[in-house]
Design a protein around this motif. Structure first.
Motif, PDB file in Angstrom:
ATOM      1  N   ILE A 152      -2.538  25.782   6.273  1.00 37.56           N
ATOM      2  CA  ILE A 152      -1.975  25.993   4.939  1.00 37.56           C
ATOM      3  C   ILE A 152      -2.678  25.038   3.978  1.00 37.56           C
ATOM      4  N   ASP A 153      -2.596  25.348   2.719  1.00 35.29           N
ATOM      5  CA  ASP A 153      -3.308  24.572   1.712  1.00 35.29           C
ATOM      6  C   ASP A 153      -2.386  23.492   1.140  1.00 35.29           C
ATOM      7  N   LEU A 154      -2.608  22.259   1.562  1.00 38.72           N
ATOM      8  CA  LEU A 154      -1.872  21.124   1.018  1.00 38.72           C
ATOM      9  C   LEU A 154      -2.864  20.170   0.356  1.00 38.72           C
ATOM     10  N   PRO A 155      -2.559  19.668  -0.842  1.00 39.53           N
ATOM     11  CA  PRO A 155      -3.504  18.792  -1.530  1.00 39.53           C
ATOM     12  C   PRO A 155      -3.649  17.441  -0.834  1.00 39.53           C
ATOM     13  N   GLU A 156      -4.827  16.855  -0.955  1.00 36.67           N
ATOM     14  CA  GLU A 156      -5.028  15.489  -0.483  1.00 36.67           C
ATOM     15  C   GLU A 156      -4.247  14.526  -1.372  1.00 36.67           C
ATOM     16  N   PHE A 157      -4.082  13.311  -0.921  1.00 34.65           N
ATOM     17  CA  PHE A 157      -3.395  12.297  -1.724  1.00 34.65           C
ATOM     18  C   PHE A 157      -4.128  10.974  -1.582  1.00 34.65           C
ATOM     19  N   THR A 158      -3.907  10.087  -2.538  1.00 32.40           N
ATOM     20  CA  THR A 158      -4.606   8.809  -2.597  1.00 32.40           C
ATOM     21  C   THR A 158      -3.703   7.675  -2.125  1.00 32.40           C
ATOM     22  N   ILE A 159      -4.219   6.875  -1.200  1.00 34.59           N
ATOM     23  CA  ILE A 159      -3.541   5.658  -0.777  1.00 34.59           C
ATOM     24  C   ILE A 159      -4.098   4.509  -1.607  1.00 34.59           C
ATOM     25  N   SER A 160      -3.207   3.789  -2.266  1.00 30.77           N
ATOM     26  CA  SER A 160      -3.611   2.686  -3.139  1.00 30.77           C
ATOM     27  C   SER A 160      -2.981   1.380  -2.678  1.00 30.77           C
ATOM     28  N   THR A 188       0.842  -1.188   0.000  1.00 33.60           N
ATOM     29  CA  THR A 188       0.000   0.000   0.000  1.00 33.60           C
ATOM     30  C   THR A 188       0.878   1.239   0.000  1.00 33.60           C
ATOM     31  N   GLY A 189       0.328   2.330  -0.501  1.00 34.03           N
ATOM     32  CA  GLY A 189       1.076   3.572  -0.511  1.00 34.03           C
ATOM     33  C   GLY A 189       0.620   4.496  -1.614  1.00 34.03           C
ATOM     34  N   VAL A 190       1.361   5.574  -1.792  1.00 29.17           N
ATOM     35  CA  VAL A 190       1.088   6.552  -2.843  1.00 29.17           C
ATOM     36  C   VAL A 190       1.890   6.163  -4.083  1.00 29.17           C
ATOM     37  N   ILE A 191       1.245   6.130  -5.225  1.00 27.28           N
ATOM     38  CA  ILE A 191       1.933   5.794  -6.469  1.00 27.28           C
ATOM     39  C   ILE A 191       2.935   6.896  -6.800  1.00 27.28           C
ATOM     40  N   GLY A 192       4.164   6.497  -7.118  1.00 30.75           N
ATOM     41  CA  GLY A 192       5.209   7.472  -7.404  1.00 30.75           C
ATOM     42  C   GLY A 192       5.866   7.250  -8.749  1.00 30.75           C
ATOM     43  N   ASP A 193       6.865   8.061  -9.046  1.00 28.71           N
ATOM     44  CA  ASP A 193       7.559   7.972 -10.330  1.00 28.71           C
ATOM     45  C   ASP A 193       8.318   6.653 -10.484  1.00 28.71           C
ATOM     46  N   THR A 194       8.690   6.026  -9.374  1.00 27.95           N
ATOM     47  CA  THR A 194       9.460   4.787  -9.451  1.00 27.95           C
ATOM     48  C   THR A 194       8.571   3.549  -9.446  1.00 27.95           C
ATOM     49  N   THR A 195       7.247   3.745  -9.387  1.00 29.35           N
ATOM     50  CA  THR A 195       6.339   2.604  -9.463  1.00 29.35           C
ATOM     51  C   THR A 195       6.382   2.021 -10.868  1.00 29.35           C
ATOM     52  N   ALA A 212      -7.178   2.331  -5.963  1.00 29.86           N
ATOM     53  CA  ALA A 212      -7.313   3.328  -4.910  1.00 29.86           C
ATOM     54  C   ALA A 212      -8.105   2.768  -3.741  1.00 29.86           C
ATOM     55  N   LEU A 213      -7.608   3.008  -2.527  1.00 35.18           N
ATOM     56  CA  LEU A 213      -8.288   2.561  -1.315  1.00 35.18           C
ATOM     57  C   LEU A 213      -9.036   3.701  -0.637  1.00 35.18           C
ATOM     58  N   PHE A 214      -8.355   4.820  -0.416  1.00 36.80           N
ATOM     59  CA  PHE A 214      -9.001   5.954   0.225  1.00 36.80           C
ATOM     60  C   PHE A 214      -8.155   7.204   0.017  1.00 36.80           C
ATOM     61  N   ARG A 215      -8.779   8.345   0.259  1.00 40.43           N
ATOM     62  CA  ARG A 215      -8.085   9.620   0.198  1.00 40.43           C
ATOM     63  C   ARG A 215      -7.585   9.976   1.594  1.00 40.43           C
ATOM     64  N   ASP A 216      -6.427  10.623   1.647  1.00 43.74           N
ATOM     65  CA  ASP A 216      -5.859  11.019   2.928  1.00 43.74           C
ATOM     66  C   ASP A 216      -5.368  12.465   2.822  1.00 43.74           C
ATOM     67  N   ARG A 217      -5.001  13.035   3.947  1.00 44.08           N
ATOM     68  CA  ARG A 217      -4.515  14.413   3.982  1.00 44.08           C
ATOM     69  C   ARG A 217      -3.529  14.541   5.131  1.00 44.08           C
ATOM     70  N   PHE A 218      -2.766  15.619   5.128  1.00 45.67           N
ATOM     71  CA  PHE A 218      -1.864  15.914   6.226  1.00 45.67           C
ATOM     72  C   PHE A 218      -2.586  16.770   7.262  1.00 45.67           C
ATOM     73  N   ILE A 219      -2.302  16.484   8.533  1.00 46.08           N
ATOM     74  CA  ILE A 219      -2.861  17.264   9.628  1.00 46.08           C
ATOM     75  C   ILE A 219      -1.747  17.589  10.614  1.00 46.08           C
ATOM     76  N   GLY A 220      -2.022  18.497  11.531  1.00 49.57           N
ATOM     77  CA  GLY A 220      -1.079  18.818  12.588  1.00 49.57           C
ATOM     78  C   GLY A 220      -1.412  18.024  13.843  1.00 49.57           C
ATOM     79  N   VAL A 221      -0.384  17.684  14.615  1.00 55.14           N
ATOM     80  CA  VAL A 221      -0.566  16.919  15.847  1.00 55.14           C
ATOM     81  C   VAL A 221       0.321  17.516  16.934  1.00 55.14           C
ATOM     82  N   VAL A 222      -0.265  17.741  18.106  1.00 55.72           N
ATOM     83  CA  VAL A 222       0.488  18.220  19.268  1.00 55.72           C
ATOM     84  C   VAL A 222      -0.041  17.493  20.499  1.00 55.72           C
TER      85      VAL A 222
END
Length: 306
Positions: free
Chosen positions: A262-270, A148-155, A163-173
Motif C-alpha cells: 500500500i502507498d504510505l508516505p515516508e516520514f522524517t526523524i528529527s 528524537t522523533g517526528v515533529i507533531g502538532d504538540t511540538t 532532520a536526521l534521516f527519512r524513514d518508512r513503514f514496512i511489514g515484518v513477519v
C-alpha cells in the motif's frame, strides 16, 4: 523597591583593590570626579563609608574588609558568565545528558552512539528515557537535553529541530510465514491477522485508511504500544506487524521484512532541543555525534536545518 545598580560592584571591587580614588579612576578609565561620585553612591547603598581618610591616604573600614574578598568573587563569576564559551575539552568533560527517544532508537543507534561518546568523552554519561508523547515540556523545563522523533502538532514553536534521516513503514513477519510464499499483494496482505501499534486508543492506523481507499479491510488481532512489542509477537506467531524501517533494524535481525503493498508516505526523524542549548559547546558536540551516528546507521544524511 528599585533594583541596585550592579555596575557598582565593579567599581567597589576596583576601589577596594586600589585603596585610592585616583588610581581606581584611572583603572576604570573614569575621571576622578566621576569616581568620587561613584564612591558616594556606594556609601549610600551600603550604609558604610567604606574608605576613610588616614593621613594622606584612604583605609578600608571593617565592612569594606568583609566585602573585599566576596565582591571580588562575585565580579569574577559575572565576568566568566559574560565571556565567550571556552574551548571544549572532551577528555575532561564530565556531564550527564538525558535523551528522550521512541522505542527502537536505542536498540538501533544506541551502541554506536555510546561507542562514539566513550571514545571521545569518557566521563560523559547518558540517560535514555522513553518518549510516550510529543509534548515539548521536558525540553522546555530542562529535564531532557535532546530528543528524537517526528515533529507533531504538540511540538513547541520555539523548539529547534534538525532532520536526521527519512524513514518508512514496512511489514515484518517470522521467517517461513505463509505470506512469503507468493507475491505480497494488497489482497493477500489483508487475509492475515495484524498487529496495530498505537500509544493511545486508536483502533485504526494509516495503513487502514490506505486499504479503505482500495476497498479492503484488514483484521487487527492485537494492539500494542511499541514497535518492539509488535516485532516480538510477530516473531512467535503468524501475526503481521507494521513497523518503521530504520529505527527497528536491530529488533528484526532474524525476521523477514517486506515493502508494504500500500502507498504510505515516508516520514522524517528529527532531533529536537531547546534554543537555550544552541550555543552550548558540549550540546553542539552531542548534536554532531547524533547526526553522524544516524547518518552512518541510517544511510542518507540530511544536512543541518535549524
Amino acid at each position: 523597591m528599585s533594583r541596585p545598580d550592579l555596575n557598582l560592584l565593579v567599581t567597589l571591587d576596583v576601589l577596594l583593590a586600589e585603596g585610592n580614588v585616583a588610581r581606581a579612576a584611572q583603572r576604570l578609565r573614569l575621571s576622578p570626579s566621576a569616581m568620587s561620585r561613584a564612591l558616594a553612591r556606594l556609601r549610600e547603598v551600603t550604609g558604610d563609608p567604606l574608605l576613610v581618610r588616614a593621613g594622606r591616604g584612604l583605609v578600608p573600614t571593617p565592612r569594606a574588609l568583609e566585602l573585599r574578598d566576596e565582591v571580588g568573587q562575585v565580579v569574577a563569576a559575572a565576568e566568566a558568565l559574560l565571556r565567550p564559551a571556552k574551548h571544549l575539552d572532551l577528555a575532561t568533560l564530565a556531564r550527564t545528558f538525558t535523551l528522550r527517544n521512541r522505542e527502537g532508537f536505542v536498540d538501533t543507534f544506541g551502541p554506536a552512539l555510546l561507542a562514539r561518546l566513550t571514545r571521545e568523552a569518557p566521563h560523559v554519561k547518558i540517560r535514555f528515557v522513553p518518549k510516550p508523547d510529543k509534548e515539548s515540556t521536558p525540553l522546555r523545563d530542562g529535564t531532557v537535553d535532546l530528543e528524537t522523533g517526528v515533529i507533531g502538532d504538540t511540538t513547541g514553536p520555539e523548539v529547534r529541530a534538525q532532520a536526521l534521516f527519512r524513514d518508512r513503514f514496512i511489514g515484518v513477519v517470522r521467517k517461513g510465514h505463509p505470506l512469503l510464499a507468493g507475491p505480497i499483494t494488497p489482497e493477500r496482505y489483508v487475509e492475515g491477522s495484524h498487529i496495530l501499534v498505537s500509544r493511545g486508543r486508536r483502533e485504526r492506523g494509516p495503513a487502514d485508511e490506505a486499504l479503505a481507499l482500495m476497498g479492503l479491510t484488514r483484521t487487527v488481532a492485537v494492539t500494542v504500544a511499541s514497535f518492539a512489542e509488535a516485532v516480538t509477537l510477530a516473531r512467535h506467531s503468524d501475526l503481521i506487524a507494521q513497523v518503521s524501517d530504520r529505527s527497528t533494524l536491530s529488533l528484526r535481525d532474524d525476521m523477514a521484512s517486506f515493502p508494504l503493498p500500500i502507498d504510505l508516505p515516508e516520514f522524517t526523524i528529527s532531533m529536537l532541543w531547546h534554543p537555550r542549548m544552541d550555543a552550548d559547546p558540549a550540546h553542539r558536540w552531542l548534536r554532531q555525534c547524533f547526526r553522524e551516528v544516524c547518518a552512518g546507521k541510517a544511510g542518507d544524511f540530511l544536512p543541518e536545518q535549524c
